[in-house]
Design a protein around this motif. Structure first.
Motif, PDB file in Angstrom:
ATOM      1  N   TYR A   1      -1.026  24.026  56.942  1.00  0.00           N
ATOM      2  CA  TYR A   1      -1.256  24.654  55.499  1.00  0.00           C
ATOM      3  C   TYR A   1      -2.633  24.317  55.002  1.00  0.00           C
ATOM      4  N   ALA A   2      -3.452  23.396  55.157  1.00  0.00           N
ATOM      5  CA  ALA A   2      -4.861  23.355  55.004  1.00  0.00           C
ATOM      6  C   ALA A   2      -5.511  24.240  55.597  1.00  0.00           C
ATOM      7  N   ARG A   3      -5.040  24.558  56.737  1.00  0.00           N
ATOM      8  CA  ARG A   3      -5.903  25.591  57.521  1.00  0.00           C
ATOM      9  C   ARG A   3      -5.873  27.056  56.825  1.00  0.00           C
ATOM     10  N   ARG A   4      -4.499  27.100  56.540  1.00  0.00           N
ATOM     11  CA  ARG A   4      -4.166  28.552  55.711  1.00  0.00           C
ATOM     12  C   ARG A   4      -4.794  28.479  54.398  1.00  0.00           C
ATOM     13  N   VAL A   5      -4.684  27.486  53.776  1.00  0.00           N
ATOM     14  CA  VAL A   5      -5.631  27.659  52.409  1.00  0.00           C
ATOM     15  C   VAL A   5      -7.123  28.023  52.727  1.00  0.00           C
ATOM     16  N   LEU A   6      -7.729  27.288  53.637  1.00  0.00           N
ATOM     17  CA  LEU A   6      -9.086  27.529  53.771  1.00  0.00           C
ATOM     18  C   LEU A   6      -9.216  29.069  54.151  1.00  0.00           C
ATOM     19  N   TYR A   7      -8.380  29.628  54.768  1.00  0.00           N
ATOM     20  CA  TYR A   7      -8.539  31.209  55.305  1.00  0.00           C
ATOM     21  C   TYR A   7      -7.912  32.218  54.142  1.00  0.00           C
ATOM     22  N   GLY A   8      -6.917  31.620  53.493  1.00  0.00           N
ATOM     23  CA  GLY A   8      -6.197  32.575  52.815  1.00  0.00           C
ATOM     24  C   GLY A   8      -6.067  32.323  51.145  1.00  0.00           C
ATOM     25  N   GLY A   9      -6.604  30.869  50.746  1.00  0.00           N
ATOM     26  CA  GLY A   9      -6.354  30.400  49.491  1.00  0.00           C
ATOM     27  C   GLY A   9      -5.030  29.780  49.181  1.00  0.00           C
ATOM     28  N   VAL A  10      -4.882  29.142  48.217  1.00  0.00           N
ATOM     29  CA  VAL A  10      -3.716  28.386  47.864  1.00  0.00           C
ATOM     30  C   VAL A  10      -2.552  29.311  47.793  1.00  0.00           C
ATOM     31  N   THR A  11      -2.825  30.673  47.126  1.00  0.00           N
ATOM     32  CA  THR A  11      -1.490  31.471  46.787  1.00  0.00           C
ATOM     33  C   THR A  11      -0.707  31.773  48.074  1.00  0.00           C
ATOM     34  N   THR A  12      -1.557  31.895  49.320  1.00  0.00           N
ATOM     35  CA  THR A  12      -0.875  32.100  50.518  1.00  0.00           C
ATOM     36  C   THR A  12       0.290  31.340  51.001  1.00  0.00           C
ATOM     37  N   VAL A  13      -0.048  29.845  50.501  1.00  0.00           N
ATOM     38  CA  VAL A  13       1.088  28.921  50.930  1.00  0.00           C
ATOM     39  C   VAL A  13       2.071  28.383  49.867  1.00  0.00           C
ATOM     40  N   SER A  14       1.423  28.757  48.372  1.00  0.00           N
ATOM     41  CA  SER A  14       2.331  28.120  47.471  1.00  0.00           C
ATOM     42  C   SER A  14       3.569  28.455  47.431  1.00  0.00           C
ATOM     43  N   ARG A  15       4.036  29.819  47.656  1.00  0.00           N
ATOM     44  CA  ARG A  15       5.196  30.646  47.488  1.00  0.00           C
ATOM     45  C   ARG A  15       6.392  29.866  48.753  1.00  0.00           C
ATOM     46  N   ARG A  16       5.745  29.751  49.724  1.00  0.00           N
ATOM     47  CA  ARG A  16       6.446  29.225  50.832  1.00  0.00           C
ATOM     48  C   ARG A  16       6.507  27.778  50.798  1.00  0.00           C
ATOM     49  N   LEU A  17       5.886  26.701  50.061  1.00  0.00           N
ATOM     50  CA  LEU A  17       5.948  25.428  49.798  1.00  0.00           C
ATOM     51  C   LEU A  17       7.192  25.375  48.578  1.00  0.00           C
ATOM     52  N   PHE A  18       7.026  26.257  47.692  1.00  0.00           N
ATOM     53  CA  PHE A  18       8.239  26.256  46.371  1.00  0.00           C
ATOM     54  C   PHE A  18       9.510  26.440  46.919  1.00  0.00           C
ATOM     55  N   ILE A  19       9.596  27.486  47.917  1.00  0.00           N
ATOM     56  CA  ILE A  19      10.758  27.828  48.565  1.00  0.00           C
ATOM     57  C   ILE A  19      11.299  26.682  49.280  1.00  0.00           C
ATOM     58  N   ARG A  20      10.403  25.971  50.019  1.00  0.00           N
ATOM     59  CA  ARG A  20      10.908  24.942  51.037  1.00  0.00           C
ATOM     60  C   ARG A  20      11.373  23.721  49.899  1.00  0.00           C
ATOM     61  N   SER A  21      10.270  23.473  48.748  1.00  0.00           N
ATOM     62  CA  SER A  21      10.845  22.655  47.961  1.00  0.00           C
ATOM     63  C   SER A  21      12.432  22.708  47.295  1.00  0.00           C
ATOM     64  N   PHE A  22      12.848  23.970  47.059  1.00  0.00           N
ATOM     65  CA  PHE A  22      14.027  24.364  46.452  1.00  0.00           C
ATOM     66  C   PHE A  22      15.054  24.016  47.371  1.00  0.00           C
ATOM     67  N   GLN A  23      14.837  24.400  48.822  1.00  0.00           N
ATOM     68  CA  GLN A  23      15.628  24.351  49.991  1.00  0.00           C
ATOM     69  C   GLN A  23      15.981  22.672  50.160  1.00  0.00           C
ATOM     70  N   CYS A  24      14.973  21.750  49.788  1.00  0.00           N
ATOM     71  CA  CYS A  24      15.129  20.315  49.810  1.00  0.00           C
ATOM     72  C   CYS A  24      15.898  19.902  48.720  1.00  0.00           C
ATOM     73  N   TYR A  25      15.698  20.574  47.709  1.00  0.00           N
ATOM     74  CA  TYR A  25      16.236  19.912  46.418  1.00  0.00           C
ATOM     75  C   TYR A  25      17.816  20.419  46.574  1.00  0.00           C
ATOM     76  N   PHE A  26      18.089  21.530  46.978  1.00  0.00           N
ATOM     77  CA  PHE A  26      19.142  22.114  47.125  1.00  0.00           C
ATOM     78  C   PHE A  26      20.093  21.011  48.198  1.00  0.00           C
ATOM     79  N   ALA A  27      19.593  20.707  49.425  1.00  0.00           N
ATOM     80  CA  ALA A  27      20.078  20.000  50.231  1.00  0.00           C
ATOM     81  C   ALA A  27      20.536  18.652  49.701  1.00  0.00           C
ATOM     82  N   TYR A  28      19.644  17.912  48.842  1.00  0.00           N
ATOM     83  CA  TYR A  28      19.548  16.778  48.162  1.00  0.00           C
ATOM     84  C   TYR A  28      20.953  16.993  47.145  1.00  0.00           C
ATOM     85  N   ALA A  29      21.057  17.786  46.473  1.00  0.00           N
ATOM     86  CA  ALA A  29      22.073  18.139  45.597  1.00  0.00           C
ATOM     87  C   ALA A  29      23.471  17.968  46.408  1.00  0.00           C
ATOM     88  N   LEU A  30      23.308  19.009  47.400  1.00  0.00           N
ATOM     89  CA  LEU A  30      24.622  19.126  48.269  1.00  0.00           C
ATOM     90  C   LEU A  30      24.853  17.688  48.670  1.00  0.00           C
TER      91      LEU A  30
END
Length: 148
Positions: free
Chosen positions: A66-95
């Motif tokens: 992710y740091a490499r992706r941020v270097l070349y494309g900015g934080v917005t290029t990875v933010s959405r994916r990380l937020f989706i992963r965060s939700f997936q982890c929270y959902f699995a935690y809740a389950l």
């Protein structure tokens, strides 16, 4: 010719960590640690290496991928994916917490409290940590890229 860009050692380490975590959870579930008493300390110390391995791999992937992706494309290029992963982890935690409630390991109140991180989830606390870490990772990556 297709070149495989996966890092095999990360896959092996992840598999090993998952095996150790499942083994530890299984041994707790069947009461082996309790039955063995102080004799179980070596097995516990061995299986407890799973959590530090997960944390190490998390940090490694944040830097390596992710740091490499941020270097070349900015934080917005990875933010959405990380937020989706965060939700997936929270959902699995809740389950996981809900499963503990259904299995009568947790009360309904404890289940509700776990959804707000006011109580733990039986065998799912690493998912809680990941969901929080993934939310703050875009900020950490932005600081990492800016300040080194």
């Amino acid at each position: 010719m297709i070149v495989n860009k996966r890092l095999t050692f990360i896959d092996v380490a992840r598999t090993y960590a998952i095996f150790l975590a499942l083994l530890a959870h299984a041994l707790v579930s069947v009461g082996l640690f309790k039955d063995m008493g102080s004799d179980s300390i070596l097995i516990k110390q061995f299986t407890r290496t799973a959590t530090p391995m997960f944390v190490f791999m998390f940090g490694f992937m944040m830097e390596f991928v992710y740091a490499r992706r941020v270097l070349y494309g900015g934080v917005t290029t990875v933010s959405r994916r990380l937020f989706i992963r965060s939700f997936q982890c929270y959902f699995a935690y809740a389950l996981t917490s809900f499963s503990a409630f259904i299995g009568e390991y947790k009360s309904f109140e404890s289940f509700l409290a776990s959804l707000f991180f006011l109580a733990d989830s039986r065998f799912g606390n690493i998912l809680r940590a990941y969901s929080v870490m993934l939310i703050v990772t875009p900020l950490v990556l932005k600081l990492r890229v800016r300040f080194g």
